[in-house]
Design a protein around this motif. Structure first.
Motif, PDB file in Angstrom:
ATOM      1  N   ASN A   1       0.812  -1.211   0.000  1.00  0.00           N
ATOM      2  CA  ASN A   1       0.000   0.000   0.000  1.00  0.00           C
ATOM      3  C   ASN A   1       0.849   1.267   0.000  1.00  0.00           C
ATOM      4  OD1 ASN A   1      -2.284   1.683   0.207  1.00  0.00           O
ATOM      5  ND2 ASN A   1      -2.250   1.594   2.436  1.00  0.00           N
ATOM      6  N   ARG A   2       1.470   1.602   1.127  1.00  0.00           N
ATOM      7  CA  ARG A   2       2.162   2.883   1.248  1.00  0.00           C
ATOM      8  C   ARG A   2       3.373   2.985   0.327  1.00  0.00           C
ATOM      9  NH1 ARG A   2       2.536   2.268   7.648  1.00  0.00           N
ATOM     10  NH2 ARG A   2       2.880   0.134   6.878  1.00  0.00           N
ATOM     11  N   SER A   3       4.234   1.971   0.347  1.00  0.00           N
ATOM     12  CA  SER A   3       5.429   2.037  -0.505  1.00  0.00           C
ATOM     13  C   SER A   3       5.064   1.965  -1.982  1.00  0.00           C
ATOM     14  CB  SER A   3       6.410   0.916  -0.149  1.00  0.00           C
ATOM     15  OG  SER A   3       5.830  -0.359  -0.355  1.00  0.00           O
ATOM     16  N   MET A   4       4.033   1.188  -2.315  1.00  0.00           N
ATOM     17  CA  MET A   4       3.651   1.060  -3.723  1.00  0.00           C
ATOM     18  C   MET A   4       2.913   2.289  -4.233  1.00  0.00           C
ATOM     19  SD  MET A   4       4.873  -1.558  -5.201  1.00  0.00           S
ATOM     20  CE  MET A   4       3.828  -1.759  -6.632  1.00  0.00           C
ATOM     21  N   GLU A   5       2.152   2.942  -3.374  1.00  0.00           N
ATOM     22  CA  GLU A   5       1.512   4.202  -3.777  1.00  0.00           C
ATOM     23  C   GLU A   5       2.576   5.231  -4.125  1.00  0.00           C
ATOM     24  OE1 GLU A   5      -1.687   6.529  -4.741  1.00  0.00           O
ATOM     25  OE2 GLU A   5      -2.043   4.656  -3.664  1.00  0.00           O
ATOM     26  N   ALA A   6       3.612   5.323  -3.268  1.00  0.00           N
ATOM     27  CA  ALA A   6       4.703   6.261  -3.539  1.00  0.00           C
ATOM     28  C   ALA A   6       5.524   5.821  -4.749  1.00  0.00           C
ATOM     29  CB  ALA A   6       5.596   6.377  -2.303  1.00  0.00           C
TER      30      ALA A   6
ATOM     31  N   GLY B   1     -10.990  -2.095  -1.102  1.00  0.00           N
ATOM     32  CA  GLY B   1      -9.918  -1.467  -1.876  1.00  0.00           C
ATOM     33  C   GLY B   1      -8.740  -2.356  -2.205  1.00  0.00           C
ATOM     34  N   ILE B   2      -8.789  -3.633  -1.811  1.00  0.00           N
ATOM     35  CA  ILE B   2      -7.640  -4.510  -2.028  1.00  0.00           C
ATOM     36  C   ILE B   2      -7.472  -4.849  -3.510  1.00  0.00           C
ATOM     37  CG2 ILE B   2      -6.620  -6.745  -1.497  1.00  0.00           C
ATOM     38  CD1 ILE B   2      -6.556  -4.722   0.781  1.00  0.00           C
ATOM     39  N   LEU B   3      -8.563  -5.181  -4.198  1.00  0.00           N
ATOM     40  CA  LEU B   3      -8.441  -5.513  -5.624  1.00  0.00           C
ATOM     41  C   LEU B   3      -7.961  -4.333  -6.455  1.00  0.00           C
ATOM     42  CD1 LEU B   3     -11.500  -7.878  -6.262  1.00  0.00           C
ATOM     43  CD2 LEU B   3      -9.097  -8.485  -5.939  1.00  0.00           C
ATOM     44  N   PRO B   4      -8.505  -3.117  -6.274  1.00  0.00           N
ATOM     45  CA  PRO B   4      -7.953  -1.975  -7.015  1.00  0.00           C
ATOM     46  C   PRO B   4      -6.483  -1.717  -6.688  1.00  0.00           C
ATOM     47  CG  PRO B   4     -10.122  -1.443  -6.165  1.00  0.00           C
ATOM     48  CD  PRO B   4      -9.746  -2.759  -5.551  1.00  0.00           C
ATOM     49  N   MET B   5      -6.105  -1.908  -5.417  1.00  0.00           N
ATOM     50  CA  MET B   5      -4.710  -1.713  -5.034  1.00  0.00           C
ATOM     51  C   MET B   5      -3.796  -2.711  -5.742  1.00  0.00           C
ATOM     52  SD  MET B   5      -2.982  -2.085  -1.240  1.00  0.00           S
ATOM     53  CE  MET B   5      -3.096  -3.888  -1.325  1.00  0.00           C
ATOM     54  N   LEU B   6      -4.205  -3.980  -5.757  1.00  0.00           N
ATOM     55  CA  LEU B   6      -3.395  -5.006  -6.414  1.00  0.00           C
ATOM     56  C   LEU B   6      -3.325  -4.770  -7.920  1.00  0.00           C
ATOM     57  CD1 LEU B   6      -4.574  -8.166  -4.452  1.00  0.00           C
ATOM     58  CD2 LEU B   6      -2.286  -7.136  -4.391  1.00  0.00           C
ATOM     59  N   LYS B   7      -4.411  -4.315  -8.502  1.00  0.00           N
ATOM     60  CA  LYS B   7      -4.400  -4.003  -9.937  1.00  0.00           C
ATOM     61  C   LYS B   7      -3.415  -2.876 -10.224  1.00  0.00           C
ATOM     62  CE  LYS B   7      -7.552  -3.276 -13.816  1.00  0.00           C
ATOM     63  NZ  LYS B   7      -8.977  -3.084 -14.207  1.00  0.00           N
ATOM     64  N   ARG B   8      -3.386  -1.863  -9.349  1.00  0.00           N
ATOM     65  CA  ARG B   8      -2.389  -0.791  -9.475  1.00  0.00           C
ATOM     66  C   ARG B   8      -0.979  -1.349  -9.353  1.00  0.00           C
ATOM     67  NH1 ARG B   8      -1.364   2.549  -5.218  1.00  0.00           N
ATOM     68  NH2 ARG B   8      -0.937   0.606  -4.113  1.00  0.00           N
ATOM     69  N   ASN B   9      -0.771  -2.194  -8.353  1.00  0.00           N
ATOM     70  CA  ASN B   9       0.558  -2.759  -8.138  1.00  0.00           C
ATOM     71  C   ASN B   9       1.035  -3.564  -9.337  1.00  0.00           C
ATOM     72  OD1 ASN B   9       0.313  -1.631  -5.629  1.00  0.00           O
ATOM     73  ND2 ASN B   9       0.141  -3.558  -4.508  1.00  0.00           N
ATOM     74  N   MET B  10       0.129  -4.302  -9.974  1.00  0.00           N
ATOM     75  CA  MET B  10       0.474  -5.103 -11.149  1.00  0.00           C
ATOM     76  C   MET B  10       1.016  -4.241 -12.284  1.00  0.00           C
ATOM     77  SD  MET B  10      -2.920  -7.544 -10.971  1.00  0.00           S
ATOM     78  CE  MET B  10      -2.936  -7.865 -12.738  1.00  0.00           C
ATOM     79  N   SER B  11       0.574  -2.995 -12.344  1.00  0.00           N
ATOM     80  CA  SER B  11       1.032  -2.097 -13.410  1.00  0.00           C
ATOM     81  C   SER B  11       2.396  -1.488 -13.109  1.00  0.00           C
ATOM     82  CB  SER B  11       0.009  -0.981 -13.632  1.00  0.00           C
ATOM     83  OG  SER B  11       0.004  -0.067 -12.536  1.00  0.00           O
ATOM     84  N   VAL B  12       2.867  -1.636 -11.849  1.00  0.00           N
ATOM     85  CA  VAL B  12       4.134  -1.029 -11.445  1.00  0.00           C
ATOM     86  C   VAL B  12       5.282  -2.032 -11.503  1.00  0.00           C
ATOM     87  CG1 VAL B  12       5.348   0.112  -9.541  1.00  0.00           C
ATOM     88  CG2 VAL B  12       2.948   0.654  -9.993  1.00  0.00           C
ATOM     89  N   LYS B  13       5.059  -3.244 -10.970  1.00  0.00           N
ATOM     90  CA  LYS B  13       6.086  -4.280 -10.998  1.00  0.00           C
ATOM     91  C   LYS B  13       5.451  -5.644 -10.792  1.00  0.00           C
ATOM     92  CE  LYS B  13       7.524  -4.028  -6.115  1.00  0.00           C
ATOM     93  NZ  LYS B  13       8.692  -3.846  -5.224  1.00  0.00           N
ATOM     94  N   LEU B  14       6.244  -6.700 -10.864  1.00  0.00           N
ATOM     95  CA  LEU B  14       5.719  -8.059 -10.846  1.00  0.00           C
ATOM     96  C   LEU B  14       5.212  -8.498  -9.478  1.00  0.00           C
ATOM     97  CD1 LEU B  14       5.313 -10.838 -12.246  1.00  0.00           C
ATOM     98  CD2 LEU B  14       7.690 -11.372 -11.582  1.00  0.00           C
TER      99      LEU B  14
END
Length: 227
Positions: A14-19, A77-90
């Motif tokens: 969450n926090r580190s991936m948002e940043a 909000g977990i699924l939207p968060m994970l979808k965001r994370n998938m777009s940043v790294k593996l």
């Protein structure tokens, strides 16, 4: 040469991936980590978290939780968060296993406990002579951010603003006091600072040992760390 940045929270979700996502969009050389022993995501109750190993792809977590209870994990909000994370790294990465990524210039943590674990790991590296890429000066900063989606977004923007100020300086070692002071004035926060250092025996020396976790910006520590 532009600085390299690391964003660090507990589970690298969450926090580190948002940043990480925000700084990456703005063109910074950035990656992110967690310091926990496992990756934990909220489950149906506090006693039933979803636990994964670091290195488990975000896509795997997304698909598994979507199968379990799509309404619950979309609502919290977990699924939207994970979808965001998938777009940043593996997948989430663990700070204690970051040596293949090379050295960083600036490390931002988002919780006092995480900040302490980052420093402890650096001390362990030095005392155990764990193989690393380079001995260099690293700026470690703690921004105390609550682990929820709204606060993570606010914390990411503050991280971006602070990194911009650091990057604009010719030498953060010489101007970090002014950078923090200006940041304090602009954001209206009260800041409590300490200056840890590592002695030749790998022990942590800290000029001011107490910490006020309610304050917005916690600790910054320019020191020689093996990372």
């Amino acid at each position: 040469m532009r600085p390299r940045y690391a964003m660090v929270c507990s589970s690298n979700q969450n926090r580190s991936m948002e940043a990480h996502a925000l700084l990456k969009r703005e063109g910074f050389d950035v990656t992110s980590y967690g310091t926990g022993s496992h990756v934990k995501l909220p489950g149906p109750s506090l006693r039933e978290p979803n636990v994964y190993d670091f290195g488990t792809p975000y896509k795997h977590m997304f698909e598994e939780l979507r199968r379990k209870d799509p309404d619950l994990y979309k609502r919290n909000g977990i699924l939207p968060m994970l979808k965001r994370n998938m777009s940043v790294k593996l997948a989430p990465q663990r700070w204690q296993e970051n040596s293949p990524d090379g050295p960083f210039d600036v490390v931002l943590t988002f919780e006092e406990k995480v900040f302490d674990m980052v420093l402890e790991d650096c001390i362990f590296c030095r005392s155990q002579h764990r193989e690393q890429t380079l001995m260099k000066t690293v700026l470690v900063i703690n921004l105390e951010v609550k682990d929820n989606h709204e606060e993570a977004a606010t914390g990411a923007q503050l991280a971006l603003d602070l990194c911009r100020e650091i990057e604009a300086a010719e030498s953060w070692e010489e101007s970090i006091d002014d950078i923090v002071s200006n940041f304090e004035s602009r954001t209206g926060g009260n800041y409590y600072t300490a200056f840890p250092s590592i002695d030749d025996r790998g022990r942590l020396n800290q000029a001011l040992s107490c910490f006020a976790p309610s304050l917005h910006l916690g600790i910054y520590s320019p020191c020689q760390l093996l990372v």
